[in-house]
Structure formats: C-alpha cells, structure tokens
Design an enzyme around this catalytic site. Structure first.
Site, PDB file in Angstrom:
ATOM      1  N   SER A 607      -5.245   7.497   0.371  1.00 21.73           N
ATOM      2  CA  SER A 607      -6.187   7.201   1.446  1.00 21.73           C
ATOM      3  C   SER A 607      -6.081   8.296   2.493  1.00 21.73           C
ATOM      4  O   SER A 607      -5.007   8.865   2.703  1.00 21.73           O
ATOM      5  CB  SER A 607      -5.852   5.857   2.084  1.00 21.73           C
ATOM      6  OG  SER A 607      -6.595   5.697   3.279  1.00 21.73           O
ATOM      7  N   TYR A 620      -1.643  -1.287   6.584  1.00 22.55           N
ATOM      8  CA  TYR A 620      -2.343  -0.615   5.491  1.00 22.55           C
ATOM      9  C   TYR A 620      -1.978   0.869   5.440  1.00 22.55           C
ATOM     10  O   TYR A 620      -1.592   1.405   4.389  1.00 22.55           O
ATOM     11  CB  TYR A 620      -3.859  -0.793   5.681  1.00 22.55           C
ATOM     12  CG  TYR A 620      -4.706   0.043   4.750  1.00 22.55           C
ATOM     13  CD1 TYR A 620      -4.892  -0.336   3.426  1.00 22.55           C
ATOM     14  CD2 TYR A 620      -5.317   1.215   5.206  1.00 22.55           C
ATOM     15  CE1 TYR A 620      -5.658   0.436   2.569  1.00 22.55           C
ATOM     16  CE2 TYR A 620      -6.086   1.985   4.352  1.00 22.55           C
ATOM     17  CZ  TYR A 620      -6.261   1.601   3.033  1.00 22.55           C
ATOM     18  OH  TYR A 620      -7.012   2.360   2.188  1.00 22.55           O
TER      19      TYR A 620
END
Ligand SMILES: [Zn+2]
Length: 731
Positions: A607, A620
């Site tokens: 990510s 996250y």
C-alpha cells in the site's frame, strides 16, 4: 504434443474440476470399483441413432451426425476418436459434371465435436490415381505431400495421414476407431484367435503396420483377397469397418465394439485383473500426491517447466496396485495414439520410499538416462534432435497416476490416454499376453520427420506457460485482475479467497474465458494457518507445485488513534501482517523446489500507506508497513533459494474493490469530509500527481511484471502504482 499421426486431433478439450476443491472421485466409488477380486469391466455401447433426426439430414450431414455420435460416446471411442468417411456425388465447380468426392475427417479435431468444416473433401478419382506415384513403403512420407493436390472445391482442411485407408477401400461409408475393447484384442497375443472366435471370419486381421499409404494398400489388397470380410482388425492399433449407408455403418461399428466388450467381460469375470491386488488404494492418497508432485516437478529439469495432473481413478489404482504392475508398465503402450501421449514407458515408484528425495531424484535421473539410451538405440541418420527426456506418466501403487506436461490440458489428456492403455492391457492379458508397440516402430512414430516439421512450426509458448500462481484475495478486484493477467499469459492460477462462493464465481468466469483446466478456486482465510496450508496442498495436487505467490488478501479500517480498539488493531495485523507471513511461510517449501528451473517469485500487494503516513488509519498503515518490511527480509532470505520477493504499492484502487465496498469507503469519505460516491473517487484522482484513477488492472500489470521472468534480476523492490504521490517516494 500435438500429433497428426493418425486419428488424434489437435485438442481443444478441457475438463478439470467444475467446482471448488472437488478433484477426486468419491472414495467409496473408487474403492468399490477397485475390489481385490474382480476386474473393472469394459463398457458396452448401444446404438443411439435417431431415425427421425437422420431423415432431416443431407448426405454430408449424415456423415457428421454419425461421426459425432461415435466420437461423443466414450464407450465407443476415447478422446479424438478415429476417423470416418463417406464417398458422395457432387457437382464439380468448374466442369459442372457429377464427380465422386471423398469426405473424410481431416487433420486435427475430434470426431465427437467436429463440424462439417472438419472434413477434408477430395476428388476420389485423383486419390485413386495417386497410386501411380507409389513404389513401396519408403514412399509413405512422399504420398502425404500429394494429398493436397486432390482437394475438391478449395477446401482448406488438410487431409490426414489416414486418408488412404478410406480412399482405397471401395465402400461408400467407412469408420476407423480405436475403442479400448478393440485395441485390447488388437494388442494381445490371443487377439487374432479371439477375433476368429467372436466374428467367425467376418472380421479380418492385418498385422501391425504403422499408418500411412502402405497400410492403405495392404488393407485394400487384403479386402480384395477376402471379399467376405465386413471389417478388419489392425493389429496394435484399432479397427476399420464399412457399410452401404451412414446408419448401417454406425450400427456396424457400435455392434463390433459391443461384441468385443462382451467377449472380454466374459473372460474378465473369471478372475481379478493383472494377477490380483498387491497394494490397496491408500486412503491418504490425496495428501501423498500433494506432497509428492512438487518434489517430482522440481527434479524434472529441462527447457520448460511442467504442469502436473493427479488422478486416482479406478483404472489407475487397479493397475498400479496389481501383482503384474511392474512387468506390464515396463512394456509401454500399444496404440500409436496412446504411445505418443504417454512416452515410451511410465516411471514407476515404490510407495514406501516417497519421502526420500534422493530416491526420487535418482528415479528421474534413471528415467532420463533410459530415454536417452532409447533415442541412441533407435535414431536414424536424419532423426530430429532428442526431445525432453523427463517422464510423462508416473505411477505409484496405492496413490494413482500423475502425469506431467508443459501445459495442464496436455498433462490431463496424457493421464486419460494412459487410462485407456490400462484398459487395453487388462483386456489383452485376459485373452493372452499383452503386446506393446515395437521399440523401433515407436521411435519412428515419435520422431517422424513430418511431425517434427509440424512441431517446429508451432508458435512460441506464451511467457507464463508452465507457471503456477496462487493469488490470495483472488475473488477481489486486484486479485481477480492479477489472476486474469497471469491466465492471459498462459499461467495456471489458484484463486484463494475467504469468500468461497465469490471465488467460485470468478473461477467459473475464467474457466469460460481461459479453459477449465487452468484455473481452480479454494476457500482460504489467511488468518487461519491450517487453511493456508491446505490451500497450498491443493495447488500442489491440482497443478504440481507453485512458481508465483501473490499475497493480496486484505482488509482496511479507518479510525483515529483514540478510537482504534485493540480488536481493530489486531484484526489489521492478523490479516495484513500475519496473513502475509503465513502465506509466505507455507509457500516457501514449494517455491524452493524450483530453484534449478530459474527460481520463483513472491509478490506482496502492499500500500502507499506502507510508506506514507496516514492520519486516522494507523492500524492499517502500520500493518501494511510490517508486511512491506517482511518482504524485504524475505527477499534477503529467499535469494539463495532463487526466490525473489517484491512489493507493489497501490493507492486508492476503488473500482472492483471489496475493501472499498464497505465501511472503509464511508470512513475515508468522513475522514476527508467528502461524499462517499463519485466525489470520493474524484478526491483520490485529484490528490495524485498524475490526476488519474488507479485501476485493478494497473496493479495487475505491476504484479505480472514482478511475477514474470521479465523481472528476473529484481528482488527486494517496491513499485508504486498510485498515479504519483510524493509522500510515497522511496528514499
Ligand atoms: Zn487410427
């Protein structure tokens, strides 16, 4: 391998499992079939001719109907199915005269599924005139070259090498098939006597001759000398028969097969097959196959990687578990079609020594040496160079049959052909001794020059043919797009997803697009170690191992630090950090096996937030950062094993994303104080440097590059696919 020898087609067949993780037969069925005291019987076909339907068909359509009926009935003939013909009167397009035209199944195609364009059409008068060019058996290859000169009506379908069998016989309708029950007679020392006993002189017998013009001449002369015969057994091969109408020819063929099957079943009923059972089916055979296949595949070094196909069908278990197994397996197969698919002989393994890597390596090495010796013994001055020497068929008592080829469909078909060969041996041994194809004859077929020319003309394989990829989160946007990218380039793919029904939907779609053989789906929650292990075992059993892991299964959450519960924190780390750890850990043993073949690749879908800090999504982003650092550690650890590990960092891939379907979309919208609809997508687009949407296909492209040989010199890298984001610049 494709073959124009004879009657076998360029395959387009695809089967494979139609549902998730359902590759094995019902164990009860198999164990019941492989009883210790009874042989598996031959299927007995019956006529399926429909007069009402036939009445609506033209003469050419009647030939097609008959062919499809024969070829689609697996009790009549196996995959590919032989060839059929009719001599029809047609109008010559130039002269307008009525001429006799031979319609005969052309090269390639399967008589069960062929259409009218699968037939070659040739002037019968010109075909008969070809004999002027024939001086003897050495002219067989030359005669093949004359066939296109006889083409009627500019039909582009190439005539097969079996065409003379049909043209030289003076009958209106001719069928040539190789059902197991017929080959069993044709390949037995007792076959000629049995032929006499069953049909009392109505069916003749020709000794083995490899297909070609010479066999056509021998057959024609035999029928002239024996005008009472209604068909002829071709030793070591199959049968040819004829009649005056399409229906009569079809029913004649079906009756002959039924006669042979009934006769053999009578003989088989008296005793167990192959000397009786020595090794019973192992109840753990699926687990054993999953463990064994990647190890065998790893030892099969060569120019191309292999795909594996395991089968524990009743035939394989009966044969491999029998007393006569080693003796018969060493003889190899008989019918040329069987032989071409399965190689000179199978490799047999001792089930007590499967855990011993040194034993397996030695057995593969011995097989390769055996094949090289066969090549040296039989080669001729103009023979093509030796081809791949690895075994195609591997037989293990109690476990079944494993076949290897450079693509999955070929591996599966090789297994099916060996199943036919087992049936042939069972029947042949019931009435005498099984006779395999003579070694020099086998070699001359395998290394036939015209076949070699055809192989040389085949297009280069796609870049990922022979590769096996497992994609976690395979039912989601990025996972499915990555799987599609790999499939398009020829890879086999296992879609692993927590959502079993979504994975099955994606698999079914890909099966339609790319073929059923190349894609599987398996339920897998990456936070459950047992499920992760089971997913890799499934990949090993279905395809033979693993070359590429794409760790992609993910979740996302958004919450300020004070509202981030321990549960939320753990959930992110369970899926994104621990999940990636577990998938990499359990892929590792499979990946290591392929070091000698050029190594393997792990791709983590990371990510942007693994690099760039994110406000309000600390759980996250931290878990993603942990996974990315895990990738770097594994790149270091994997290098000596030939395992490359790289990361793709996407950002804001909204389309098709399960993550973005749920609360995450609302949470991010709320966090950014915008609407959760189109405004959100515009927000992310405008936030990027390039002002473009990032799509699943964009991530798939990077994953493909990192998974493929194109990035063979890259490991420990990150590729950002985020339309440009200065915070994520690596430094
Ligand atoms: Zn044939």
């Amino acid at each position: 391998m494709q073959s124009s020898w004879l009657c076998r087609p360029t395959f387009t067949g695809q089967s494979g499992s139609d549902s998730m993780a359902q590759s094995t037969q019902d164990a009860m069925t198999v164990e019941t079939l492989v009883a210790a005291d009874a042989a598996i019987p031959f299927a007995v076909p019956t006529s399926r001719w429909d007069d009402a339907h036939a009445a609506t068909l033209s003469p050419a359509e009647l030939l097609l109907y008959r062919s499809n009926l024969l070829g689609s009935d697996l009790t009549v003939t196996n995959f590919g199915g032989g060839n059929t013909s009719a001599k029809l009167t047609q109008t010559d397009p130039l002269s307008g005269a009525a001429v006799e035209v031979l319609w005969v199944k052309g090269s390639g195609g399967d008589i069960g599924s062929m259409k009218l364009d699968g037939f070659a059409t040739l002037y019968q008068e010109k075909l008969l005139g070809l004999e002027a060019h024939y001086a003897g058996p050495d002219d067989d290859d030359k005669m093949v070259g004359y066939l296109p000169h006889c083409t009627f009506n500019l039909n582009g379908r190439a005539a097969s090498i079996d065409t003379p069998l049909h043209s030289l016989l003076p009958f209106a309708h001719v069928d040539h098939v190789h059902p197991d029950a017929i080959i069993a007679l044709a390949a037995s020392s007792g076959g000629e006597a049995a032929t006499q006993e069953i049909w009392g002189g109505k069916i003749g017998w020709l000794p083995w001759k490899r297909p070609g013009y010479t066999l056509g001449v021998m057959l024609r002369d035999y029928v002239r000398a024996n005008p009472q015969v209604e068909g002829v057994m071709l030793a070591g091969h199959g049968i040819i028969c004829w009649a005056d109408s399409a229906k009569a020819c079809y029913e004649h063929t079906v009756q002959l097969i039924a006669d042979a099957a009934n006769y053999l079943n009578g003989k088989l009923a008296a005793k167990p097959a192959f000397g009786g059972q020595k090794v019973a089916p192992n109840p753990d055979r699926a687990t054993i196959a999953a463990d064994l296949m990647p190890r065998l595949r790893g030892f099969m070094t060569g120019a191309r990687r292999k795909l594996g196909h395991w089968s524990d069908d009743a035939e394989a278990l009966e044969f491999a578990g029998s007393v006569e197994f080693e003796r018969l397996a060493a003889l190899g197969t008989s019918c040329p079609d069987h032989f071409l698919r399965t190689k000179i002989a199978p490799l047999t393994l001792d089930p007590a020594r499967l855990q011993d890597d040194a034993y397996l390596a030695e057995k593969i090495a011995d097989y390769r040496a055996m094949y090289a010796a066969y090549y040296e013994r039989c080669k001729r001055a103009n023979s093509p160079a030796m081809r791949d020497s690895n075994p195609v068929v591997v037989l293990v008592p109690g476990v079944g049959r494993i076949t290897f080829a450079t693509d999955k469909t070929t591996a599966r078909l090789a297994g099916e052909f060996y199943g036919n060969a087992i049936n042939v041996m069972r029947g042949a041994e019931a009435i005498g001794e099984y006779i395999a194809l003579d070694e020099q004859e086998a070699f001359d077929i395998e290394y036939w020059l015209l076949e070699e020319a055809k192989l040389q003309r085949m297009p280069a394989p796609k870049p990922m043919v022979g590769k096996i990829a497992l994609v976690t989160g395979g039912a989601g946007g990025i996972g499915a797009a990555t799987a599609a990218r790999f499939l398009r380039e020829g890879a086999c793919v296992v879609l692993a997803d927590r959502d079993a029904s979504a994975a099955e939907d994606v698999r079914a779609g890909f099966a339609k697009q790319f073929g059923k053989d190349v894609v599987r789906a398996v339920a897998c929650d990456v936070t459950d170690e047992a499920q992760v292990q089971a997913a890799f075992a499934y990949a090993a059993r279905e395809f033979g191992g693993l070359d590429i892991l794409v760790a992609n299964a993910g979740i996302a959450s958004s919450a300020p630090i004070e509202q981030t519960t321990l549960e939320l924190w753990d959930r992110n780390f369970d899926v994104l950090a621990q999940g990636y750890f577990l998938t990499a850990k359990h892929a590792w043993g499979l990946l290591k096996r392929m070091k000698e073949q050029g190594g393997t690749s792990v791709v983590f879908i990371g990510s942007k937030n693994a690099v760039a800090a994110a406000a309000g999504a600390s759980a996250y982003a931290s878990a993603k950062a942990a996974a990315n650092h895990l990738a770097r550690c594994l790149a270091l650890e994997g290098a000596p094993e030939g395992i490359r590990v790289n990361v793709v960092n996407p950002d804001a891939v909204i389309k098709g994303s399960k993550i973005w379907d749920g609360d995450w979309r609302k949470e991010r919208a709320a966090s950014n104080k915008i609407d959760a609809g189109e405004e959100l997508e515009a927000h992310y687009r405008n936030r990027s440097m390039l002002k473009r949407d990032v799509l699943p296909e964009d991530i798939a492209e990077a994953a493909y590059w990192l998974g493929s040989e194109a990035s063979a010199k890259s490991t420990g890298n990150m590729i950002n696919v985020d339309a440009g984001n200065v915070q994520a610049f690596t430094r």
